[in-house]
Design a protein around this motif. Structure first.
Motif, PDB file in Angstrom:
ATOM      1  N   SER A  82       4.688  20.552  13.046  1.00  0.00           N
ATOM      2  CA  SER A  82       4.598  21.210  11.534  1.00  0.00           C
ATOM      3  C   SER A  82       5.509  20.013  10.670  1.00  0.00           C
ATOM      4  O   SER A  82       6.223  19.216  11.302  1.00  0.00           O
ATOM      5  CB  SER A  82       5.345  22.456  11.182  1.00  0.00           C
ATOM      6  OG  SER A  82       6.717  22.430  11.625  1.00  0.00           O
ATOM      7  N   ALA A 129       5.272  18.598  20.990  1.00  0.00           N
ATOM      8  CA  ALA A 129       4.447  19.066  19.794  1.00  0.00           C
ATOM      9  C   ALA A 129       3.777  17.798  19.075  1.00  0.00           C
ATOM     10  O   ALA A 129       4.328  16.689  19.159  1.00  0.00           O
ATOM     11  CB  ALA A 129       5.172  19.685  18.754  1.00  0.00           C
ATOM     12  N   ASP A 156      -0.445  12.829  18.749  1.00  0.00           N
ATOM     13  CA  ASP A 156       0.255  13.484  20.095  1.00  0.00           C
ATOM     14  C   ASP A 156       0.543  12.388  21.145  1.00  0.00           C
ATOM     15  O   ASP A 156      -0.509  11.439  21.325  1.00  0.00           O
ATOM     16  CB  ASP A 156      -0.762  14.545  20.568  1.00  0.00           C
ATOM     17  CG  ASP A 156      -0.075  15.519  21.420  1.00  0.00           C
ATOM     18  OD1 ASP A 156       0.708  16.040  21.168  1.00  0.00           O
ATOM     19  OD2 ASP A 156      -0.531  15.338  22.872  1.00  0.00           O
ATOM     20  N   LEU A 191       0.281  22.235   9.510  1.00  0.00           N
ATOM     21  CA  LEU A 191       0.272  22.810  10.755  1.00  0.00           C
ATOM     22  C   LEU A 191      -0.745  22.220  11.697  1.00  0.00           C
ATOM     23  O   LEU A 191      -1.930  22.098  11.299  1.00  0.00           O
ATOM     24  CB  LEU A 191       0.432  24.276  10.929  1.00  0.00           C
ATOM     25  CG  LEU A 191       1.557  25.167  10.108  1.00  0.00           C
ATOM     26  CD1 LEU A 191       1.134  26.503  10.224  1.00  0.00           C
ATOM     27  CD2 LEU A 191       2.979  24.748  10.822  1.00  0.00           C
ATOM     28  N   ALA A 238      -1.922  21.943  16.246  1.00  0.00           N
ATOM     29  CA  ALA A 238      -1.593  22.250  17.277  1.00  0.00           C
ATOM     30  C   ALA A 238      -2.467  21.112  18.156  1.00  0.00           C
ATOM     31  O   ALA A 238      -3.675  20.678  17.984  1.00  0.00           O
ATOM     32  CB  ALA A 238      -2.008  23.461  17.994  1.00  0.00           C
ATOM     33  N   ASP A 239      -1.824  20.617  19.373  1.00  0.00           N
ATOM     34  CA  ASP A 239      -2.597  19.686  20.197  1.00  0.00           C
ATOM     35  C   ASP A 239      -3.329  20.551  21.318  1.00  0.00           C
ATOM     36  O   ASP A 239      -3.334  21.809  21.306  1.00  0.00           O
ATOM     37  CB  ASP A 239      -1.626  18.915  20.971  1.00  0.00           C
ATOM     38  CG  ASP A 239      -0.571  19.620  22.065  1.00  0.00           C
ATOM     39  OD1 ASP A 239      -0.753  20.821  22.433  1.00  0.00           O
ATOM     40  OD2 ASP A 239       0.357  18.851  22.336  1.00  0.00           O
ATOM     41  N   LYS A 240      -3.953  20.086  22.441  1.00  0.00           N
ATOM     42  CA  LYS A 240      -4.768  20.428  23.290  1.00  0.00           C
ATOM     43  C   LYS A 240      -4.075  21.451  24.166  1.00  0.00           C
ATOM     44  O   LYS A 240      -4.624  22.582  24.783  1.00  0.00           O
ATOM     45  CB  LYS A 240      -5.575  19.385  23.947  1.00  0.00           C
ATOM     46  CG  LYS A 240      -6.793  18.641  23.370  1.00  0.00           C
ATOM     47  CD  LYS A 240      -7.366  17.799  24.162  1.00  0.00           C
ATOM     48  CE  LYS A 240      -8.313  17.026  23.465  1.00  0.00           C
ATOM     49  NZ  LYS A 240      -8.918  16.057  24.399  1.00  0.00           N
ATOM     50  N   SER A 241      -2.574  21.454  24.449  1.00  0.00           N
ATOM     51  CA  SER A 241      -1.934  22.342  25.136  1.00  0.00           C
ATOM     52  C   SER A 241      -1.319  23.394  24.476  1.00  0.00           C
ATOM     53  O   SER A 241      -0.646  24.274  24.872  1.00  0.00           O
ATOM     54  CB  SER A 241      -0.744  21.527  25.691  1.00  0.00           C
ATOM     55  OG  SER A 241      -1.383  20.533  26.645  1.00  0.00           O
ATOM     56  N   GLY A 242      -1.626  23.239  22.931  1.00  0.00           N
ATOM     57  CA  GLY A 242      -1.024  24.578  22.272  1.00  0.00           C
ATOM     58  C   GLY A 242       0.205  24.309  21.596  1.00  0.00           C
ATOM     59  O   GLY A 242       0.914  25.172  21.041  1.00  0.00           O
ATOM     60  N   ASN A 243       0.716  23.029  21.765  1.00  0.00           N
ATOM     61  CA  ASN A 243       2.085  22.881  21.182  1.00  0.00           C
ATOM     62  C   ASN A 243       1.911  22.468  19.764  1.00  0.00           C
ATOM     63  O   ASN A 243       1.093  21.729  19.312  1.00  0.00           O
ATOM     64  CB  ASN A 243       2.498  21.408  21.795  1.00  0.00           C
ATOM     65  CG  ASN A 243       2.820  21.602  23.349  1.00  0.00           C
ATOM     66  OD1 ASN A 243       3.622  22.371  23.713  1.00  0.00           O
ATOM     67  ND2 ASN A 243       2.315  20.923  23.892  1.00  0.00           N
ATOM     68  N   GLU A 244       2.507  23.426  18.940  1.00  0.00           N
ATOM     69  CA  GLU A 244       2.105  23.172  17.441  1.00  0.00           C
ATOM     70  C   GLU A 244       3.398  22.458  16.689  1.00  0.00           C
ATOM     71  O   GLU A 244       4.480  22.768  16.665  1.00  0.00           O
ATOM     72  CB  GLU A 244       2.178  24.598  16.931  1.00  0.00           C
ATOM     73  CG  GLU A 244       1.803  24.601  15.374  1.00  0.00           C
ATOM     74  CD  GLU A 244       1.568  25.900  14.647  1.00  0.00           C
ATOM     75  OE1 GLU A 244       0.276  26.419  14.303  1.00  0.00           O
ATOM     76  OE2 GLU A 244       2.626  26.674  14.453  1.00  0.00           O
ATOM     77  N   ASN A 284       4.573  19.495  26.675  1.00  0.00           N
ATOM     78  CA  ASN A 284       5.362  20.601  25.646  1.00  0.00           C
ATOM     79  C   ASN A 284       5.823  19.673  24.607  1.00  0.00           C
ATOM     80  O   ASN A 284       6.482  20.180  23.923  1.00  0.00           O
ATOM     81  CB  ASN A 284       6.493  20.995  26.533  1.00  0.00           C
ATOM     82  CG  ASN A 284       7.435  19.944  26.997  1.00  0.00           C
ATOM     83  OD1 ASN A 284       7.239  19.024  26.905  1.00  0.00           O
ATOM     84  ND2 ASN A 284       8.567  20.809  27.860  1.00  0.00           N
TER      85      ASN A 284
END
Length: 694
Positions: free
Chosen positions: A595, A522, A552, A585, A587-593, A520
């Motif tokens: 900015s 980002a 990340d 912006l 996002a990583d592979k887990s969708g955590n964005e 989790n």
């Protein structure tokens, strides 16, 4: 799959301690606080393990921390060579670790986190190489770490803490399990209710028939410190100071009876009434006690005796620390002060010949003074946990170590026979260090007893911030008070938005009931170079990814060319400095964005005028033997440097220090050159003085 495991700095030692500031719950605000929670590790000379112990005999426990200087009694400041821990705490730490060695045959190895605690811990658990056996978590990181599902439940070890000598260490069950421990004894609320005793003494209506001032601590000790009493007390103060000018630079023109932040007043009132927001019993923000408490705070606001400490532009969020700072300046008689500001406020008051005090938040009129439900809110600070991947034998030994360590530490520090006895022992020194006038001939005894009452409540009881619910509650409370976004009264608003809490809880419960480790964190995005462009540049032709670095904690370095770049806030046809000129912006592979907003500078390439450089008036001396290469010429010596269009070019400073000898006192000429974006330069010669040794 782990692409990169962050390196860490490890220092092996045979001794360990907790810094007094952590013990008392005060943030070296440093932050911070301020404590640097995410900065680079500071490397010190390793402290060797006890060489008298035959190799392989002692068990080494690895203790992870974000702040080695505050835990290691052998840690020395790299610059001064002095121990970073005060001597009393250092000796208590040495005694505690010796006790652990004698009783458990345990040595300690410190692991200084090399990156953000939240990133380093999950990275190590995913790599199946836990970075430490005992993990210290800075206050506020717990919810993120818990939702990563990387902590062991400690339920099967709970009986180890059944004795009152140790029970304070184990937090309540959260989401059905014990996850966290604390190291703190004898601490006060993070936002206690404080007052200016000298200002109260000027209010004639707060004197008894003999002309003696009735202090808040007197009312508390007499069992009369209730909500109605507090409201009446504030009303008399408000009337007295209604036309008294407040000090310059504070929020209001006149002195206030109680200028504060509604979030902390509301939280304190809720706990005083026996309620809470969210904790071991689930959602309590809509309980009868909580509803009654919030209604009382609104009553104080409507009566004009509680003044909000200013609001940000959204119309319902209080200005951060404004009430605490105004209290220190003498602009309000009461406030709920940030604990790390109290000592400074006391010092400022003393400079004016004034004294400050502390008192519990008052209780409802229908609640007895000795009602066990009457509590002061104690928000958790730094916590401890055991990472998944640490074997059962080591986990049990680590918990035994904590018991031995902290029991010995506090008994040694206080010179007492038990941890429970330490609380009263520590109260005098803690109250003195915070600047409360406990030696005052008139009210000092009552003030000390009151402080002891507050400090004796050692077990944290507010888990809402730790669990991530405070931000939700703060939003609902503020919008209900000010009618923002169509919000009605608090009771209606909390009922209408209950799903915000229940959904958050359900998501966490689902995570913790699974075996999945959840990324989790980002990505971290930073500008790797200044974004400076000549006027007329076509932004579509710019490879913004060349100016950006993205990394990340779990996935490693990310491809910056796939990020989203928004430069709509920059006008490339007009010279200027655009504060948020580029938004990135990713996002990583887990969708955590993640900015980042960064400044974009658009300059005139045809400018032929040299920049204007203004030295600091009365700039400082250079210390004897100061490292000349690390001198900050911008700020310390150059006040401003502007190009012909008014753009700040002070970052482009070059100082010729070839003739500067900081090892010899005297005056030296240093030529400082400033070059603007178009290549025009200006020079200014500064005569700097290297001072004599102190």
């Amino acid at each position: 799959m782990i692409k990169k495991v962050i390196k860490r700095s490890v220092t092996a030692i045979a001794i360990f301690s907790m810094l007094a500031a952590v013990m008392t719950g005060c943030t070296p605000k440093g932050t911070k606080e301020t404590v640097n929670q995410t900065g680079e590790a500071v490397t010190a000379e390793p402290t060797k393990a006890d060489t008298a112990t035959p190799e392989g005999k002692a068990k080494v426990l690895r203790w992870g921390t974000h702040w080695q200087a505050g835990l290691d009694p052998n840690y020395q400041d790299p610059t001064t060579g002095e121990y970073t821990m005060d001597e009393a705490s250092r000796q208590a730490s040495l005694a505690a670790l010796q006790a652990a060695k004698d009783q458990l045959n345990v040595d300690v190895e410190f692991v200084q986190y090399a990156s953000d605690t939240r990133s380093e811990l999950i990275t190590s658990v995913l790599a199946n190489t836990p970075v430490c056996d005992i993990a210290i978590l800075w206050g506020g990181s717990e919810n993120t770490i818990l939702s990563q599902n990387i902590l062991q439940p400690l339920d099967e070890y709970a009986d180890m803490f059944a004795d009152s000598e140790y029970s304070w260490m184990l937090y309540d069950k959260l989401y059905g399990h014990n996850y966290f421990l604390t190291s703190k004894q004898a601490f006060i609320p993070r936002w206690p209710l404080v007052y200016n005793a000298t200002m109260i003494e000027k209010v004639d209506s707060l004197k008894d028939s003999e002309g003696k001032t009735i202090y808040p601590t007197t009312l508390f000790q007499d069992g009369k410190w209730t909500w109605s009493t507090f409201k009446e007390y504030l009303s008399k103060i408000q009337s007295f100071y209604a036309n008294t000018k407040a000090p310059d630079g504070t929020e209001f023109n006149t002195i206030k009876a109680y200028e504060t932040d509604h979030r902390f007043a509301g939280l304190s009132a809720i706990f005083a009434a026996g309620g809470e927001i969210y904790g071991a019993n689930g959602l309590m923000a809509d309980s009868k006690a909580s509803l009654k408490a919030v209604a009382y705070v609104k009553e104080l606001m409507d009566a004009g005796v509680l003044t909000e400490c200013g609001l940000y532009d959204d119309g319902y969020t209080p200005k951060w620390l404004q009430g605490s700072n105004d209290f220190g300046a003498g602009a309000t008689v009461f406030t709920d002060s940030a604990d790390w500001i109290i000592a400074g406020a006391a010092s400022s008051a003393a400079d004016r010949g004034e004294s400050i005090g502390i008192v519990p938040w008052p209780r409802p009129d229908d609640m007895a003074a000795d009602d066990p439900n009457y509590k002061q809110v104690l928000t958790v600070g730094d916590s401890m946990g055991i990472l998944k991947g640490v074997d059962a034998e080591t986990t049990k030994l680590a918990l035994e170590f904590l018991k031995v360590y902290y029991s010995t530490y506090y008994k040694t520090l206080g010179g007492v026979e038990s941890v429970s006895a330490y609380k009263d022992s520590a109260a005098t020194s803690q109250a003195t260090n915070l600047g409360f006038d406990i030696f005052n001939e008139t009210y000092g005894d009552d003030l000390l007893k009151t402080f002891q009452y507050i400090a004796n409540q050692t077990v944290p009881n507010d888990y809402s911030d730790l669990l991530g619910f405070r931000v939700v509650w703060d939003d609902v409370l503020g919008k209900s008070f000010y009618g923002v976004d169509g919000y009605a009264s608090y009771d209606v608003s909390i009922a209408a938005n209950k799903n915000l809490f229940t959904e958050k809880a359900a998501n966490m419960e689902a995570i913790l009931s699974s075996d999945e480790i959840r990324d989790n964190i980002a990505p971290s995005i930073s500008a790797s170079a200044a974004l400076v462009f000549p006027v007329g540049t076509d932004p579509k032709s710019v490879a913004f990814s060349d100016y950006v670095s993205i990394e990340d904690a779990v996935d490693g370095v990310l491809d910056a060319t796939t990020a989203t770049y928004d430069y709509s806030a920059t006008d490339f046809t007009k010279v200027g400095s655009y504060g948020d000129g580029l938004k990135v912006l990713m996002a990583d592979k887990s969708g955590n964005e993640g900015s980042m907003n960064t400044t974009v500078i658009v300059f005139n390439p045809d400018n032929k005028t040299a920049p204007v450089v203004t030295p600091v008036e009365g700039y400082r001396q250079i210390k004897l033997d100061e490292d000349a290469s690390k001198i900050s010429w911008k700020g310390d010596f150059i006040a401003s440097a502007l190009d012909a269009d008014g753009l700040d070019v002070s970052a482009i400073i070059a100082a010729d220090i070839s003739n500067l000898d900081t090892s010899t006192p005297g005056d030296y000429d240093v030529v400082v050159t400033v070059t603007d974006f178009a290549g025009n330069s200006s020079e200014v010669t500064l005569t700097v003085t290297v001072g004599e040794a102190e």
